[in-house]
Design a protein around this motif. Structure first.
Motif, PDB file in Angstrom:
ATOM      1  N   LEU A 125       0.829  -1.210   0.000  1.00  0.00           N
ATOM      2  CA  LEU A 125       0.000   0.000   0.000  1.00  0.00           C
ATOM      3  C   LEU A 125       0.861   1.256   0.000  1.00  0.00           C
ATOM      4  O   LEU A 125       0.584   2.224  -0.719  1.00  0.00           O
ATOM      5  N   ARG A 126       1.906   1.269   0.808  1.00  0.00           N
ATOM      6  CA  ARG A 126       2.793   2.435   0.868  1.00  0.00           C
ATOM      7  C   ARG A 126       3.463   2.693  -0.474  1.00  0.00           C
ATOM      8  O   ARG A 126       3.746   3.845  -0.831  1.00  0.00           O
ATOM      9  N   GLN A 127       3.725   1.637  -1.210  1.00  0.00           N
ATOM     10  CA  GLN A 127       4.425   1.783  -2.483  1.00  0.00           C
ATOM     11  C   GLN A 127       3.481   2.040  -3.659  1.00  0.00           C
ATOM     12  O   GLN A 127       3.942   2.317  -4.761  1.00  0.00           O
ATOM     13  N   GLN A 128       2.176   1.940  -3.420  1.00  0.00           N
ATOM     14  CA  GLN A 128       1.212   2.168  -4.495  1.00  0.00           C
ATOM     15  C   GLN A 128       1.155   3.657  -4.845  1.00  0.00           C
ATOM     16  O   GLN A 128       0.922   4.486  -3.959  1.00  0.00           O
ATOM     17  N   PRO A 129       1.364   4.036  -6.102  1.00  0.00           N
ATOM     18  CA  PRO A 129       1.253   5.454  -6.481  1.00  0.00           C
ATOM     19  C   PRO A 129      -0.120   6.019  -6.133  1.00  0.00           C
ATOM     20  O   PRO A 129      -1.144   5.369  -6.358  1.00  0.00           O
ATOM     21  N   GLY A 130      -0.125   7.187  -5.525  1.00  0.00           N
ATOM     22  CA  GLY A 130      -1.374   7.835  -5.150  1.00  0.00           C
ATOM     23  C   GLY A 130      -1.880   7.483  -3.777  1.00  0.00           C
ATOM     24  O   GLY A 130      -2.902   8.009  -3.339  1.00  0.00           O
ATOM     25  N   VAL A 131      -1.185   6.603  -3.054  1.00  0.00           N
ATOM     26  CA  VAL A 131      -1.571   6.220  -1.696  1.00  0.00           C
ATOM     27  C   VAL A 131      -0.590   6.819  -0.713  1.00  0.00           C
ATOM     28  O   VAL A 131       0.625   6.727  -0.903  1.00  0.00           O
ATOM     29  N   THR A 132      -1.112   7.424   0.360  1.00  0.00           N
ATOM     30  CA  THR A 132      -0.272   8.077   1.371  1.00  0.00           C
ATOM     31  C   THR A 132      -0.543   7.486   2.740  1.00  0.00           C
ATOM     32  O   THR A 132      -1.701   7.271   3.120  1.00  0.00           O
ATOM     33  N   LEU A 133       0.516   7.199   3.474  1.00  0.00           N
ATOM     34  CA  LEU A 133       0.375   6.774   4.860  1.00  0.00           C
ATOM     35  C   LEU A 133       0.230   8.026   5.717  1.00  0.00           C
ATOM     36  O   LEU A 133       1.137   8.843   5.800  1.00  0.00           O
ATOM     37  N   VAL A 134      -0.933   8.183   6.345  1.00  0.00           N
ATOM     38  CA  VAL A 134      -1.191   9.395   7.141  1.00  0.00           C
ATOM     39  C   VAL A 134      -1.172   9.116   8.640  1.00  0.00           C
ATOM     40  O   VAL A 134      -1.237  10.053   9.437  1.00  0.00           O
ATOM     41  N   GLY A 135      -1.082   7.855   9.027  1.00  0.00           N
ATOM     42  CA  GLY A 135      -1.048   7.546  10.445  1.00  0.00           C
ATOM     43  C   GLY A 135      -0.524   6.164  10.710  1.00  0.00           C
ATOM     44  O   GLY A 135      -0.884   5.208  10.017  1.00  0.00           O
ATOM     45  N   GLY A 136       0.369   6.028  11.689  1.00  0.00           N
ATOM     46  CA  GLY A 136       0.927   4.736  12.051  1.00  0.00           C
ATOM     47  C   GLY A 136       2.254   4.492  11.368  1.00  0.00           C
ATOM     48  O   GLY A 136       2.519   5.008  10.283  1.00  0.00           O
ATOM     49  N   ASP A 137       3.097   3.719  12.006  1.00  0.00           N
ATOM     50  CA  ASP A 137       4.395   3.384  11.450  1.00  0.00           C
ATOM     51  C   ASP A 137       4.308   2.114  10.625  1.00  0.00           C
ATOM     52  O   ASP A 137       3.434   1.269  10.833  1.00  0.00           O
ATOM     53  N   ALA A 138       5.240   1.995   9.703  1.00  0.00           N
ATOM     54  CA  ALA A 138       5.328   0.765   8.928  1.00  0.00           C
ATOM     55  C   ALA A 138       5.538  -0.397   9.875  1.00  0.00           C
ATOM     56  O   ALA A 138       6.289  -0.288  10.850  1.00  0.00           O
ATOM     57  N   PRO A 139       4.899  -1.543   9.622  1.00  0.00           N
ATOM     58  CA  PRO A 139       5.032  -2.674  10.540  1.00  0.00           C
ATOM     59  C   PRO A 139       6.455  -3.182  10.600  1.00  0.00           C
ATOM     60  O   PRO A 139       7.166  -3.243   9.605  1.00  0.00           O
ATOM     61  N   GLY A 140       6.875  -3.534  11.811  1.00  0.00           N
ATOM     62  CA  GLY A 140       8.218  -4.055  12.001  1.00  0.00           C
ATOM     63  C   GLY A 140       8.207  -5.553  12.152  1.00  0.00           C
ATOM     64  O   GLY A 140       7.262  -6.235  11.759  1.00  0.00           O
ATOM     65  N   ASP A 141       9.249  -6.078  12.764  1.00  0.00           N
ATOM     66  CA  ASP A 141       9.380  -7.524  12.911  1.00  0.00           C
ATOM     67  C   ASP A 141       8.774  -8.038  14.213  1.00  0.00           C
ATOM     68  O   ASP A 141       8.742  -9.245  14.440  1.00  0.00           O
ATOM     69  N   GLY A 142       8.316  -7.142  15.084  1.00  0.00           N
ATOM     70  CA  GLY A 142       7.767  -7.569  16.359  1.00  0.00           C
ATOM     71  C   GLY A 142       6.394  -8.187  16.219  1.00  0.00           C
ATOM     72  O   GLY A 142       5.762  -8.124  15.165  1.00  0.00           O
ATOM     73  N   GLY A 143       5.914  -8.765  17.290  1.00  0.00           N
ATOM     74  CA  GLY A 143       4.625  -9.441  17.248  1.00  0.00           C
ATOM     75  C   GLY A 143       3.445  -8.512  17.404  1.00  0.00           C
ATOM     76  O   GLY A 143       2.309  -8.921  17.197  1.00  0.00           O
ATOM     77  N   GLU A 144       3.683  -7.247  17.801  1.00  0.00           N
ATOM     78  CA  GLU A 144       2.580  -6.315  18.011  1.00  0.00           C
ATOM     79  C   GLU A 144       2.549  -5.275  16.896  1.00  0.00           C
ATOM     80  O   GLU A 144       3.581  -4.899  16.349  1.00  0.00           O
ATOM     81  N   GLN A 145       1.324  -4.796  16.588  1.00  0.00           N
ATOM     82  CA  GLN A 145       1.170  -3.869  15.481  1.00  0.00           C
ATOM     83  C   GLN A 145       0.222  -2.740  15.868  1.00  0.00           C
ATOM     84  O   GLN A 145      -0.850  -2.981  16.401  1.00  0.00           O
ATOM     85  N   GLN A 146       0.655  -1.500  15.584  1.00  0.00           N
ATOM     86  CA  GLN A 146      -0.211  -0.359  15.824  1.00  0.00           C
ATOM     87  C   GLN A 146      -1.077  -0.105  14.595  1.00  0.00           C
ATOM     88  O   GLN A 146      -0.772  -0.571  13.491  1.00  0.00           O
ATOM     89  N   PRO A 147      -2.176   0.633  14.747  1.00  0.00           N
ATOM     90  CA  PRO A 147      -3.053   0.901  13.610  1.00  0.00           C
ATOM     91  C   PRO A 147      -2.346   1.727  12.538  1.00  0.00           C
ATOM     92  O   PRO A 147      -1.494   2.563  12.832  1.00  0.00           O
ATOM     93  N   MET A 148      -2.733   1.482  11.292  1.00  0.00           N
ATOM     94  CA  MET A 148      -2.196   2.227  10.151  1.00  0.00           C
ATOM     95  C   MET A 148      -3.366   2.796   9.343  1.00  0.00           C
ATOM     96  O   MET A 148      -4.339   2.094   9.071  1.00  0.00           O
ATOM     97  N   VAL A 149      -3.245   4.081   8.974  1.00  0.00           N
ATOM     98  CA  VAL A 149      -4.291   4.765   8.211  1.00  0.00           C
ATOM     99  C   VAL A 149      -3.689   5.280   6.914  1.00  0.00           C
ATOM    100  O   VAL A 149      -2.697   6.020   6.926  1.00  0.00           O
ATOM    101  N   PHE A 150      -4.276   4.876   5.807  1.00  0.00           N
ATOM    102  CA  PHE A 150      -3.831   5.299   4.477  1.00  0.00           C
ATOM    103  C   PHE A 150      -4.894   6.193   3.846  1.00  0.00           C
ATOM    104  O   PHE A 150      -6.081   6.080   4.158  1.00  0.00           O
ATOM    105  N   ALA A 151      -4.458   7.075   2.951  1.00  0.00           N
ATOM    106  CA  ALA A 151      -5.382   7.944   2.224  1.00  0.00           C
ATOM    107  C   ALA A 151      -5.091   7.859   0.729  1.00  0.00           C
ATOM    108  O   ALA A 151      -3.930   7.766   0.312  1.00  0.00           O
ATOM    109  N   THR A 152      -6.149   7.879  -0.069  1.00  0.00           N
ATOM    110  CA  THR A 152      -6.006   7.857  -1.519  1.00  0.00           C
ATOM    111  C   THR A 152      -7.282   8.416  -2.134  1.00  0.00           C
ATOM    112  O   THR A 152      -8.122   8.988  -1.437  1.00  0.00           O
ATOM    113  N   ASP A 153      -7.427   8.253  -3.445  1.00  0.00           N
ATOM    114  CA  ASP A 153      -8.663   8.646  -4.104  1.00  0.00           C
ATOM    115  C   ASP A 153      -9.066   7.567  -5.089  1.00  0.00           C
ATOM    116  O   ASP A 153      -8.388   6.556  -5.248  1.00  0.00           O
ATOM    117  N   THR A 154     -10.173   7.781  -5.766  1.00  0.00           N
ATOM    118  CA  THR A 154     -10.716   6.726  -6.618  1.00  0.00           C
ATOM    119  C   THR A 154      -9.827   6.427  -7.818  1.00  0.00           C
ATOM    120  O   THR A 154      -9.850   5.311  -8.342  1.00  0.00           O
TER     121      THR A 154
END
Length: 481
Positions: free
Chosen positions: A308-337
């Motif tokens: 998703l982060r690498q998709q043209p036209g998609v922006t990560l607006v919240g949350g860090d990229a997932p790491g190698d740990g077992g826990e994950q914080q929420p991620m919010v992406f924004a795009t258009d049609t």
């Protein structure tokens, strides 16, 4: 593929059990299901402890899920006691009809041994004792469960408790068994005595098994729940009236269970310039990072979020990229049609985990075109202002075409076990038109059988002229008893 000695024994026992189950009555099967439910409830403390250790899901969630699972077993006892599921139909001879009608009687009968593939994200409700197993047993079929690698100890204990209760209540030996491993899983689908398959899991895994079931010399039904984006549409008027509640509700829904629900809202459509994505990204960090169920699921989420982060036209607006740990914080992406409609867009693919994509549109025509381009889903949700639904007829019609359950307000996470429930949808949400939750889930493991000019003694009790105590259609007239 050659079956293991264990699977060979399991299938031999299942075939023998099916011969007895074909002669079983509905009251007995309902009592067996109730006994299995009681056994699970009696062992709740130990089962929840094991489930928590293996899945890292919180105790409160697991206790609620176990209660749902035992209730579902009892619910299917009610379904078969009611008897309407049999679709019992009687036509007496009518020689004056064109063409003449002989004595015809039809009802639904069980298929045979059913293979059930347990899911990772619901260790009780979609696993050994889950809806597939409950509905198949209720219909009169023996069940062989492929245990999920994410909770093997729990699966064995649930199976042992259920089987003991079933046998003590009078069910035939061979009515329930388990297998493990990829080789036996493949051999189970290909086994000539397997009559149908129920599956809950990923699109790649489900599609591989679906194709396998269809490739057999004798193809069998494959009822798979695979993947779903569960789109949500929020109108401008709804945003203006309920913005804060919508932000709070969405965050709670897409992060529930670390986003590992098949009904998680994955795409949310809002008018361009609404600023809704920023609001969601601001609110999401209030949800603490949560553990993923299995390393394989965490790896899949990392791959999906990275795409998703690498998709043209998609922006990560919240949350860090997932790491190698077992826990994950929420991620919010924004795009258009426009990004969603791109030929190579990964926005149209499910990202299983705590991520959501906010999609801005340029009005009704743009929105409807984007919704129509989505793959089939389990759910679709419309948040509109009071009285606004009448102005959304074209949008509602498009949402109806894309999903199996349409919500007006609320959020799709949470699937009630009820007579009217439908948990399915156009492919890839499911591989069939049937539901895996609710009363009509039993229909997957039954087939129609008609009797013509049969003597009374050869007929099932439900098709004899004597009162049967169930709804029946007799000579075109629906009768309750």
């Amino acid at each position: 593929m050659t079956a293991s000695a264990h699977l060979t024994t399991v299938m031999t026992n299942a075939v023998a059990a099916f011969r007895e189950l074909r002669r079983s009555d509905r009251a007995s099967r309902a009592a067996w299901l109730a006994a299995a439910a009681d056994a699970l409830d009696a062992d709740a403390d130990a089962l929840v402890e094991i489930a928590g250790r293996e899945t890292r899901l919180p105790e409160q969630r697991l206790r609620g899920e176990l209660a749902r699972t035992s209730s579902q077993l009892r619910f299917f006892g009610e379904v078969i006691t009611d008897g309407a599921y049999l679709e019992a139909t009687i036509d007496h001879p009518n020689p004056s009809a064109t063409p003449p009608i002989p004595d015809l009687r039809r009802m639904l009968v069980p298929l045979g041994p059913v293979a059930v593939f347990a899911a990772s994200n619901f260790p009780f409700a979609f696993s050994v004792a889950g809806g597939d197993t409950a509905s198949a047993l209720a219909a009169g079929n023996p069940v062989i469960v492929k245990i999920h690698a994410g909770h093997p100890e729990l699966s064995h204990r649930v199976a042992e408790r259920m089987l003991t209760a079933l046998l003590d209540a009078g069910a035939p030996a061979g009515i329930l068994a388990t297998i493990e491993g990829r080789d036996d899983a493949t051999a189970l689908v290909l086994h000539p005595d397997t009559a149908a398959v129920g599956f809950t899991g990923s699109i790649p895994g489900g599609r591989a098994l679906f194709d396998l079931a269809a490739s057999r010399p004798t193809p069998i039904p494959f009822y798979g729940e695979l993947g779903s984006l569960n789109p949500v549409v929020i109108t401008a008027r709804a945003l203006a009236a309920h913005r804060s509640e919508l932000v709070e509700g969405l965050v709670g829904s897409f992060t529930l269970g670390a986003g590992q629900f098949c009904t998680k809202p994955g795409l949310v459509f809002v008018p361009r310039g609404s600023g809704f994505a920023v609001d969601v990204a601001t609110a999401a960090p209030a949800v603490a990072p949560q553990p993923m169920l299995m390393p394989r699921i965490a790896e899949g989420f990392r791959a999906g979020a990275t795409a998703l982060r690498q998709q043209p036209g998609v922006t990560l607006v919240g949350g860090d990229a997932p790491g190698d740990g077992g826990e994950q914080q929420p991620m919010v992406f924004a795009t258009d049609t426009s990004a969603l409609r791109a030929d190579d867009s990964v926005v149209r693919e499910e990202c299983f985990g705590p991520a959501v994509v906010i999609v801005e549109h340029d009005g009704d025509a743009d929105l409807i075109e984007a919704i129509a381009a989505l793959p089939g889903g389990l759910t679709a949700t419309l948040h509109a202002a009071e009285g606004e639904a009448a102005d959304c007829a074209a949008l509602i019609a498009t949402l109806e075409e894309s999903a199996g359950r349409l919500l007006f307000g609320g959020w799709p996470t949470g699937v009630a076990v009820a007579w009217s429930q439908h948990h399915g949808g156009p492919y890839p949400a499911t591989t069939s038109l049937f539901t895996s939750v609710g009363a009509s889930a039993i229909r997957r493991f039954l087939r129609p059988l008609a009797f013509q000019t049969a003597p009374d003694a050869a007929l099932p009790p439900e098709l004899r002229d004597a009162p049967a105590g169930i709804p029946r259609r007799i000579d075109g007239e629906l009768r309750v008893h």
